[in-house]
Design a protein around this motif. Structure first.
Motif: not given
Length: 301
Positions: A92, A116-117, A280, A284
């Motif tokens: 993640d 996004g990570k 994050c 996700r």
């Protein structure tokens, strides 16, 4: 009497919130966030930070591990390894531990990280979103920690406040200046090329000072007004191995509020890594970001 801005109290509250959130996700959804710290080569100064990352993660119920690569790995091979970690659906969040090997372009390495990570909030895309004033994004943790420390102790608004930021690195000085502006502060940015007379002129009229130039003793306490709130982000090591900040000795007792070094911004930085990881991971996996609560509310709980 100077109010000491102790970051350990704030850090514990944030960690407790993260741990409770992770436990709730585990019970409700059957998974826990996973984080990978990526390091190239050995760096003694980074080892303590990495240990703190892993310990704080494990204490909060987060699955965390270190992926370490030899210092002589070719850059292209490293970027392929990083891309593979980024594609791993079980991961993640990723921390890219600096420094990188000599000659590696920082921007190129950071762009190899999935935005996004990006647990540290250092990816160019996330920094651009910060510039635009977007919310629900991973924020640069050290700059965020400096602002959080001020907010925790009651400076929740910076409207009509004259704010000075010393330092212009993208992830700390510039980021802190943007965060203050987004909170309506009137901000002046100084740096190592600012003359002593200019620095004196700015600091003598400042209500809030964030010192983040990375130069031991750069800020002379005699310049600071008695009503100033001062956050010292500097982490400089003396020849004797002692950790000191950018503010010279003598500030305590002269200003209204002061963060210590160590024990001020540092502890909060690691806690906010975990808050970014939760953001994050939930965005996700669940399609909705879990955000750190307002610190005033968190303090009152």
């Amino acid at each position: 009497m100077t109010l000491i801005l102790d970051g350990r109290i704030t850090s514990k509250k944030i960690k407790d919130w993260v741990a409770a959130s992770v436990d709730a996700i585990r019970v409700r959804d059957g998974w826990v966030p996973q984080m990978v710290t990526v390091q190239v080569g050995d760096n003694p100064a980074a080892e303590r930070y990495i240990r703190n990352q892993l310990k704080a993660s494990n204490d909060a119920g987060i699955s965390a591990r270190l992926e370490k690569f030899d210092c002589d790995i070719p850059k292209e091979d490293f970027l392929k390894k990083l891309a593979a970690i980024g594609r791993n659906q079980e991961v993640d969040g990723i921390i890219l531990q600096t420094p990188f090997p000599k000659g590696w372009p920082v921007d190129e390495i950071l762009n190899g990280l999935p935005s996004g990570k990006d647990v540290e909030g250092v990816h160019p895309e996330n920094l651009g979103r910060l510039y635009l004033g977007e919310t629900a994004i991973p924020l640069p943790c050290t700059a965020w920690a400096a602002i959080s420390l001020l907010e925790w102790y009651g400076r929740s608004s910076f409207e009509q406040s004259r704010c000075a930021v010393i330092g212009r690195s993208p992830n700390v000085g510039k980021a802190a200046a943007l965060m203050l502006m987004h909170r309506h502060g009137t901000v002046t940015v100084c740096h190592t090329r600012t003359s002593s007379e200019q620095l004196k002129d700015v600091l003598s009229g400042s209500d809030v000072v964030i010192a983040a130039a990375g130069v031991a003793g750069m800020v002379d306490p005699e310049i600071l007004p008695s009503h100033a709130w001062v956050v010292d982000v500097g982490t400089n090591v003396t020849e004797e191995g002692k950790l000191v900040g950018d503010v010279a000795k003598g500030a305590e007792g002269r200003v209204e509020a002061l963060s210590p070094v160590p024990g001020g911004v540092g502890p909060i930085t690691v806690s906010l890594l975990l808050a970014n990881l939760l953001l994050c991971a939930t965005r996700r996996r669940l399609g909705k970001s879990l955000l750190l609560p307002d610190l005033k509310k968190l303090r009152e709980e």
